[in-house]
Motif scaffolding. Sequence first.
Motif, PDB file in Angstrom:
ATOM      1  N   VAL A 211       0.836  -1.207   0.000  1.00 43.25           N
ATOM      2  CA  VAL A 211       0.000   0.000   0.000  1.00 43.25           C
ATOM      3  C   VAL A 211       0.864   1.248   0.000  1.00 43.25           C
ATOM      4  O   VAL A 211       1.866   1.319   0.718  1.00 43.25           O
ATOM      5  N   HIS A 212       0.460   2.214  -0.813  1.00 43.12           N
ATOM      6  CA  HIS A 212       0.955   3.576  -0.696  1.00 43.12           C
ATOM      7  C   HIS A 212      -0.230   4.453  -0.326  1.00 43.12           C
ATOM      8  O   HIS A 212      -1.329   4.287  -0.883  1.00 43.12           O
ATOM      9  N   THR A 213      -0.021   5.374   0.613  1.00 43.47           N
ATOM     10  CA  THR A 213      -1.097   6.217   1.125  1.00 43.47           C
ATOM     11  C   THR A 213      -0.767   7.686   0.924  1.00 43.47           C
ATOM     12  O   THR A 213       0.372   8.111   1.139  1.00 43.47           O
ATOM     13  N   VAL A 214      -1.764   8.448   0.500  1.00 44.34           N
ATOM     14  CA  VAL A 214      -1.679   9.906   0.554  1.00 44.34           C
ATOM     15  C   VAL A 214      -2.856  10.387   1.387  1.00 44.34           C
ATOM     16  O   VAL A 214      -4.013  10.152   1.031  1.00 44.34           O
ATOM     17  N   ASP A 215      -2.537  11.022   2.502  1.00 47.15           N
ATOM     18  CA  ASP A 215      -3.571  11.486   3.435  1.00 47.15           C
ATOM     19  C   ASP A 215      -3.739  12.993   3.287  1.00 47.15           C
ATOM     20  O   ASP A 215      -2.767  13.751   3.377  1.00 47.15           O
ATOM     21  N   SER A 216      -4.982  13.422   3.037  1.00 48.13           N
ATOM     22  CA  SER A 216      -5.258  14.848   2.836  1.00 48.13           C
ATOM     23  C   SER A 216      -5.800  15.529   4.078  1.00 48.13           C
ATOM     24  O   SER A 216      -6.118  16.727   4.036  1.00 48.13           O
ATOM     25  N   SER A 217      -5.918  14.797   5.174  1.00 48.23           N
ATOM     26  CA  SER A 217      -6.311  15.424   6.430  1.00 48.23           C
ATOM     27  C   SER A 217      -5.070  16.045   7.070  1.00 48.23           C
ATOM     28  O   SER A 217      -3.976  16.014   6.511  1.00 48.23           O
ATOM     29  N   ALA A 218      -5.226  16.570   8.267  1.00 51.29           N
ATOM     30  CA  ALA A 218      -4.079  17.150   8.973  1.00 51.29           C
ATOM     31  C   ALA A 218      -3.291  16.116   9.756  1.00 51.29           C
ATOM     32  O   ALA A 218      -2.243  16.432  10.324  1.00 51.29           O
ATOM     33  N   ASP A 219      -3.755  14.865   9.767  1.00 50.88           N
ATOM     34  CA  ASP A 219      -3.218  13.894  10.724  1.00 50.88           C
ATOM     35  C   ASP A 219      -1.781  13.470  10.478  1.00 50.88           C
ATOM     36  O   ASP A 219      -1.115  12.973  11.392  1.00 50.88           O
ATOM     37  N   PHE A 220      -1.294  13.648   9.262  1.00 55.25           N
ATOM     38  CA  PHE A 220       0.092  13.237   8.986  1.00 55.25           C
ATOM     39  C   PHE A 220       0.927  14.383   8.427  1.00 55.25           C
ATOM     40  O   PHE A 220       1.916  14.159   7.728  1.00 55.25           O
ATOM     41  N   ARG A 221       0.555  15.614   8.748  1.00 53.94           N
ATOM     42  CA  ARG A 221       1.283  16.775   8.253  1.00 53.94           C
ATOM     43  C   ARG A 221       2.472  17.151   9.129  1.00 53.94           C
ATOM     44  O   ARG A 221       3.275  18.008   8.743  1.00 53.94           O
ATOM     45  N   TYR A 222       2.569  16.562  10.309  1.00 55.69           N
ATOM     46  CA  TYR A 222       3.694  16.821  11.199  1.00 55.69           C
ATOM     47  C   TYR A 222       4.413  15.506  11.492  1.00 55.69           C
ATOM     48  O   TYR A 222       3.772  14.504  11.815  1.00 55.69           O
ATOM     49  N   PRO A 223       5.741  15.475  11.412  1.00 54.04           N
ATOM     50  CA  PRO A 223       6.459  14.234  11.713  1.00 54.04           C
ATOM     51  C   PRO A 223       6.453  13.878  13.197  1.00 54.04           C
ATOM     52  O   PRO A 223       6.674  12.725  13.556  1.00 54.04           O
ATOM     53  N   ASP A 224       6.175  14.860  14.048  1.00 56.45           N
ATOM     54  CA  ASP A 224       6.173  14.639  15.499  1.00 56.45           C
ATOM     55  C   ASP A 224       4.738  14.750  16.014  1.00 56.45           C
ATOM     56  O   ASP A 224       4.065  15.762  15.796  1.00 56.45           O
ATOM     57  N   HIS A 225       4.281  13.711  16.712  1.00 59.42           N
ATOM     58  CA  HIS A 225       2.896  13.721  17.200  1.00 59.42           C
ATOM     59  C   HIS A 225       2.661  14.830  18.218  1.00 59.42           C
ATOM     60  O   HIS A 225       1.526  15.312  18.375  1.00 59.42           O
ATOM     61  N   ASN A 226       3.715  15.282  18.904  1.00 58.87           N
ATOM     62  CA  ASN A 226       3.550  16.377  19.859  1.00 58.87           C
ATOM     63  C   ASN A 226       3.225  17.682  19.144  1.00 58.87           C
ATOM     64  O   ASN A 226       2.438  18.496  19.659  1.00 58.87           O
ATOM     65  N   ASP A 227       3.813  17.903  17.976  1.00 62.17           N
ATOM     66  CA  ASP A 227       3.494  19.100  17.199  1.00 62.17           C
ATOM     67  C   ASP A 227       2.035  19.074  16.764  1.00 62.17           C
ATOM     68  O   ASP A 227       1.329  20.086  16.831  1.00 62.17           O
ATOM     69  N   TYR A 228       1.576  17.905  16.311  1.00 67.69           N
ATOM     70  CA  TYR A 228       0.172  17.764  15.923  1.00 67.69           C
ATOM     71  C   TYR A 228      -0.744  18.058  17.120  1.00 67.69           C
ATOM     72  O   TYR A 228      -1.718  18.804  17.007  1.00 67.69           O
ATOM     73  N   SER A 229      -0.418  17.476  18.265  1.00 67.76           N
ATOM     74  CA  SER A 229      -1.271  17.644  19.447  1.00 67.76           C
ATOM     75  C   SER A 229      -1.323  19.095  19.904  1.00 67.76           C
ATOM     76  O   SER A 229      -2.372  19.580  20.352  1.00 67.76           O
ATOM     77  N   SER A 230      -0.203  19.814  19.797  1.00 66.81           N
ATOM     78  CA  SER A 230      -0.189  21.204  20.244  1.00 66.81           C
ATOM     79  C   SER A 230      -1.032  22.094  19.347  1.00 66.81           C
ATOM     80  O   SER A 230      -1.611  23.079  19.811  1.00 66.81           O
ATOM     81  N   VAL A 231      -1.136  21.749  18.062  1.00 67.50           N
ATOM     82  CA  VAL A 231      -1.922  22.549  17.125  1.00 67.50           C
ATOM     83  C   VAL A 231      -3.401  22.185  17.176  1.00 67.50           C
ATOM     84  O   VAL A 231      -4.276  23.063  17.166  1.00 67.50           O
ATOM     85  N   TYR A 232      -3.703  20.885  17.257  1.00 64.08           N
ATOM     86  CA  TYR A 232      -5.087  20.423  17.164  1.00 64.08           C
ATOM     87  C   TYR A 232      -5.703  20.064  18.513  1.00 64.08           C
ATOM     88  O   TYR A 232      -6.856  19.639  18.573  1.00 64.08           O
ATOM     89  N   ASP A 233      -4.922  20.204  19.569  1.00 62.12           N
ATOM     90  CA  ASP A 233      -5.428  20.032  20.924  1.00 62.12           C
ATOM     91  C   ASP A 233      -6.076  18.663  21.137  1.00 62.12           C
ATOM     92  O   ASP A 233      -7.122  18.540  21.775  1.00 62.12           O
ATOM     93  N   GLN A 234      -5.460  17.638  20.564  1.00 59.91           N
ATOM     94  CA  GLN A 234      -5.911  16.275  20.781  1.00 59.91           C
ATOM     95  C   GLN A 234      -4.757  15.323  20.507  1.00 59.91           C
ATOM     96  O   GLN A 234      -3.811  15.666  19.797  1.00 59.91           O
ATOM     97  N   ALA A 235      -4.847  14.137  21.085  1.00 53.41           N
ATOM     98  CA  ALA A 235      -3.801  13.137  20.869  1.00 53.41           C
ATOM     99  C   ALA A 235      -3.861  12.630  19.430  1.00 53.41           C
ATOM    100  O   ALA A 235      -4.934  12.567  18.826  1.00 53.41           O
ATOM    101  N   HIS A 236      -2.706  12.274  18.908  1.00 51.74           N
ATOM    102  CA  HIS A 236      -2.662  11.735  17.553  1.00 51.74           C
ATOM    103  C   HIS A 236      -3.239  10.329  17.523  1.00 51.74           C
ATOM    104  O   HIS A 236      -3.034   9.533  18.446  1.00 51.74           O
ATOM    105  N   GLY A 237      -3.957  10.013  16.430  1.00 49.83           N
ATOM    106  CA  GLY A 237      -4.655   8.735  16.336  1.00 49.83           C
ATOM    107  C   GLY A 237      -3.784   7.544  16.001  1.00 49.83           C
ATOM    108  O   GLY A 237      -4.206   6.402  16.184  1.00 49.83           O
ATOM    109  N   ALA A 238      -2.573   7.770  15.510  1.00 51.24           N
ATOM    110  CA  ALA A 238      -1.701   6.645  15.127  1.00 51.24           C
ATOM    111  C   ALA A 238      -0.240   7.084  15.147  1.00 51.24           C
ATOM    112  O   ALA A 238       0.443   7.071  14.114  1.00 51.24           O
ATOM    113  N   PRO A 239       0.284   7.472  16.294  1.00 47.72           N
ATOM    114  CA  PRO A 239       1.660   7.985  16.348  1.00 47.72           C
ATOM    115  C   PRO A 239       2.709   6.963  15.929  1.00 47.72           C
ATOM    116  O   PRO A 239       3.794   7.340  15.473  1.00 47.72           O
ATOM    117  N   ALA A 240       2.394   5.678  16.045  1.00 47.90           N
ATOM    118  CA  ALA A 240       3.386   4.637  15.742  1.00 47.90           C
ATOM    119  C   ALA A 240       3.749   4.581  14.267  1.00 47.90           C
ATOM    120  O   ALA A 240       4.801   4.034  13.912  1.00 47.90           O
TER     121      ALA A 240
END
Length: 353
Positions: free
Chosen positions: A106-135
Amino acid sequence: MTRKIPAAVLGATGYVGGELLRLLAAHPGFELRAAVSTSKSGQTIDSVFPALSPAYPYERFCSLEHCETMLGEIDELALFSTAPHGASAALVARLLDSAQRQNVTVHTVDSSADFRYPDHNDYSSVYDQAHGAPAILDQFVQGVPEQVPVWQAPHVGHPGCFATAALLAAVPLCLAQPDMESVFINGVTGSTGAGRAPLPGTHHPERHSNLYAYKPLAHRHEPEIEAGIRVAGGGDVRVNFVPHSGPFSRGIHVTLQAELPAPMTMSTLCEIYDSYYENAMFVQRLEGTPRIKNVVTSNHCHIGVAARGNTVVVMSVIDNLVKGAAGGAIQWMNRLYALPEHSGLTSVSPAWT
């Protein structure tokens, strides 16, 4: 006949999902196998998108479970996710896990915000929620296709529509001016940028014949643009971003302004953009100022520039649903599968919209 690569779209009933279905219908290398929708599962595609009836006269939206079952019939999959922010990561992770267990590449292209940051902490600080798949974040590369010439990750987190337009304008200048500390960006977007669900900001009486700013210097695309500049090699540049809602349905117009340490001539500024985008078939610098109507429904970006003394202005226009989302996703997926980058993206747009 060359076998087409099976494709699946998550969140297929939204505006971006509909554009992906439209582009996939004419793509020479991909073939839609699953249009996933939790709210419309079992309904025909043309019941939601009547204009797509000639391309999908019988196809229906399906459940995620049906998509997982479909994996047993194929050996590779182009997975596009247009699911909402905060929901997409878990859905993508679930399908990637199912694919791995069934030996499906599989190759994936995600158009949501969920994979726009390489660090899940950056995502959480912007969207104020835990990342759904940090692994699985380390399996994704972020960026606009034109600004990531080399990558190794199997999956992509596509920038948002505002960020795409802003990065196409900002990155060449930031690379050419490594000591530049900040840029000011104003952006105007059409109402489709807010998604399909009705909102006060997309209500016709509020939007028609109106123009207004929202979340000035506080929009979540601001740190995303800064991160995108860093990914492209432009260093730490402070972005001051003011988004606006415009009285039209699709398209984005971005104006970047910067004060440089030394004067820059118009010819030098033009050369910066001409050189950077020399081999980018979807990005063109124009003489004069770009207009949204000339790029709507296409995967193109038109750029205009101006210079006076130490001040430079860069203008960028794109279709938010195509270059800013579905078209950019197709462009990335072409690259992931080593297809010609322009495949499925060269159909002629309407002469007037």
